[in-house]
Enzyme design. Structure first.
Site, PDB file in Angstrom:
ATOM      1  N   ASP A   1      -6.450  -5.409 -23.384  1.00 38.41           N
ATOM      2  CA  ASP A   1      -6.579  -5.260 -22.065  1.00 38.41           C
ATOM      3  C   ASP A   1      -5.008  -6.198 -21.297  1.00 38.41           C
ATOM      4  OD1 ASP A   1      -6.231  -5.251 -19.524  1.00 38.41           O
ATOM      5  OD2 ASP A   1      -8.438  -6.772 -19.275  1.00 38.41           O
TER       6      ASP A   1
ATOM      7  N   GLU B   1      -7.207 -15.781 -26.268  1.00 41.01           N
ATOM      8  CA  GLU B   1      -6.517 -16.086 -25.036  1.00 41.01           C
ATOM      9  C   GLU B   1      -5.457 -17.692 -25.607  1.00 41.01           C
ATOM     10  OE1 GLU B   1      -4.592 -15.982 -21.722  1.00 41.01           O
ATOM     11  OE2 GLU B   1      -5.717 -14.979 -22.456  1.00 41.01           O
TER      12      GLU B   1
ATOM     13  N   CYS C   1       0.853  -1.500  -0.281  1.00 38.98           N
ATOM     14  CA  CYS C   1      -0.192   0.376  -0.103  1.00 38.98           C
ATOM     15  C   CYS C   1       0.854   1.161   0.218  1.00 38.98           C
ATOM     16  CB  CYS C   1      -1.300  -0.406   1.388  1.00 38.98           C
ATOM     17  SG  CYS C   1      -2.101  -1.083   0.589  1.00 38.98           S
TER      18      CYS C   1
ATOM     19  N   CYS D   1      -3.471  -1.382 -17.468  1.00 30.80           N
ATOM     20  CA  CYS D   1      -3.150  -0.953 -15.621  1.00 30.80           C
ATOM     21  C   CYS D   1      -1.517  -0.181 -15.216  1.00 30.80           C
ATOM     22  CB  CYS D   1      -3.201  -2.895 -14.962  1.00 30.80           C
ATOM     23  SG  CYS D   1      -1.689  -3.806 -16.254  1.00 30.80           S
TER      24      CYS D   1
ATOM     25  N   GLN E   1     -11.157 -10.656 -11.914  1.00 34.16           N
ATOM     26  CA  GLN E   1     -10.690  -8.883 -11.781  1.00 34.16           C
ATOM     27  C   GLN E   1     -10.206  -8.708  -9.797  1.00 34.16           C
ATOM     28  OE1 GLN E   1     -12.253 -10.046 -14.362  1.00 34.16           O
ATOM     29  NE2 GLN E   1     -10.498  -8.909 -15.737  1.00 34.16           N
TER      30      GLN E   1
END
Length: 480
Positions: free
Chosen positions: A410, A362, A114, A437, A312
């Site tokens: 993605d 994929e 974090c 991301c 996710q």
């Protein structure tokens, strides 16, 4: 948000090199890695932030980065040399910023991932918005970042590693950066609280059952990891005990004891990992209790989740992200859509409700099986999933002269490679919805695509991982 279907440590906010949070979030202090080293103590004022959320200071003509220091804050900083470089750590805060947060839980400072939990959520939002705005400046102004109402407790998957402390007692936690030293953790402000409780119970049971943790350095021991997955909407819980040997003496009693403490556990699995690399899960798997999978609901669709399925991490924000991405795609019910890097097919299946036909591509065979199963589970007739390299498959579509209206893209944190992007250009979809991301690699890929005939029309950042420096950004590109 990478949809790669594997069981490695993912782009998630833990164990990132040089991102360890020091003890005391409100009053940072020297970390273990600096103890015993000669250092120089100086008084500095933080001048700004890096894109990773580290404070920027200037000393002796050098610009240094300091974790857990905010712009405008004055602090005593210990500076020490590490190889050819200088590192700096806060010893004492002299003046605190109004943007400094008060930790909401007692174990906040134990979370190694974090990186920006010392900021208020408002400050985190401003910081992430500025990062995206600066990176995307060549292509226009991004929309205001989509935030989270409750930016805590959101992770639906937690993995801990077992080891021994100095007293030879079994502990669970995460590896310190660039080492095999485990930092004990009782929880994190971003973990699902129930998952943290279960992990602590597993750790306590390991002590009472005298299970020996696996030692990677010498390749001996039994207990390697524990993984807990939680269906945020369904409430179903999966516990995976990862071991180095299939011989688990007392496993029935272990399962009985675990279920007694947590009767809401839906399934328990034993995963046998005899590998010598950093993969968390091995190839062998035994169901000790339940059906071996759990289900959860995302965008009104039900998904079956196995131990190895990538699902996710933050489903609350994922729904917001997918809604934005599908809105950008401008689907009317007639379009032919390609979902590249489709994983278990989440965004493709969600988009199928508004598309004419969806093709998911994929490379991972297990992910394709999951996608097909989830398609049948939701009675979706207009989606097909194929095991293939996405770039090669799209090149074949282009060679056949097939028309594709929209491509959802993605990729992992590293972004797309030129081989994939060139196949995308050959296919010439009218619209590309690029979900990233890592905006730094996304802006690199946007540069390629804009040189090949596409215009960036809209950008929407989403805060998928509060308390961390990670940012998700969706970009809409249209063929000129």
């Amino acid at each position: 948000m990478s949809k790669r279907h594997n069981n490695r440590s993912r782009k998630r906010p833990h164990n990132k090199p040089n991102q360890q949070v020091k003890k005391q979030s409100r009053q940072p202090g020297a970390s273990n890695q600096s103890r015993g080293k000669k250092s120089t103590t100086v008084e500095v004022t933080c001048q700004g932030l890096t894109n990773e959320g580290k404070g920027i200071i200037h000393w002796d003509g050098k610009q240094l980065e300091v974790e857990q220091l905010l712009p405008g804050e004055k602090a005593e900083v210990a500076i020490y040399k590490k190889g050819r470089y200088f590192n700096a750590e806060v010893k004492r805060l002299i003046h605190s910023s109004e943007d400094r947060a008060r930790p909401p839980k007692k174990f906040d400072d134990e979370c190694g991932g974090c990186q920006i939990q010392h900021m208020t959520y408002e400050a985190q939002t401003r910081f992430k918005q500025k990062v995206v705005d600066d990176l995307m400046k060549p292509y226009g102004k991004p929309e205001p970042i989509i935030t989270m109402d409750h930016p805590y407790d959101y992770r639906n998957k937690n993995v801990m590693t077992f080891g021994l402390n100095k007293k030879r007692q079994i502990i669970s936690g995460r590896y310190a950066p660039n080492s095999h030293r485990i930092i004990p953790m009782k929880g994190s402000i971003i973990h699902d609280p129930k998952a943290d409780e279960i992990i602590q119970t597993v750790t306590d049971l390991a002590k009472s059952f005298k299970l020996q943790p696996y030692n990677e350095d010498i390749g001996q021991g039994f207990l390697r990891h524990v993984m807990v997955k939680v269906g945020k909407k369904s409430g179903e819980i999966m516990v995976v005990i990862v071991v180095a040997s299939p011989i688990f003496k007392g496993k029935k009693n272990f399962v009985k004891a675990l279920r007694k403490e947590h009767p809401d556990i839906s399934t328990i699995l034993l995963n046998i990992n005899q590998r010598s690399d950093s993969m968390v899960l091995g190839d062998q798997e035994k169901v000790l209790f339940g059906k071996g999978t759990i289900t959860d609901t995302l965008c009104e669709l039900d998904f079956e989740i196995s131990a190895k399925s990538f699902y996710q991490i933050n489903p609350v924000q994922t729904e917001k992200l997918y809604n934005e991405a599908i809105q950008m795609a401008g689907l009317t019910g007639k379009e032919k859509v390609v979902d590249a890097y489709c994983g278990i097919g989440t965004i493709g299946l969600v988009a199928s409700k508004q598309a004419g036909k969806v093709i998911g591509i994929e490379l991972n065979k297990g992910a394709v099986r999951d996608a097909i199963r989830n398609s049948k589970r939701n009675n979706i007739q207009n989606a097909r999933f194929y095991q293939a390299d996405a770039g090669e498959y799209m090149t074949q579509l282009a060679a056949k002269g097939e028309k594709v209206d929209v491509v959802f893209l993605d990729p992992p944190r590293s972004g797309s490679d030129e081989a994939f992007l060139s196949s995308l250009v050959k296919l010439k979809p009218s619209r590309v919805v690029y979900i990233s991301c890592n905006p730094e690699t996304q802006v690199r890929d946007l540069k390629y695509l804009t040189k090949k005939g596409y215009d960036v029309k809209r950008m929407q950042p989403v805060d998928m991982f509060p308390q961390t420096s990670h940012i998700e950004n969706v970009a809409l590109l249209e063929l000129k």
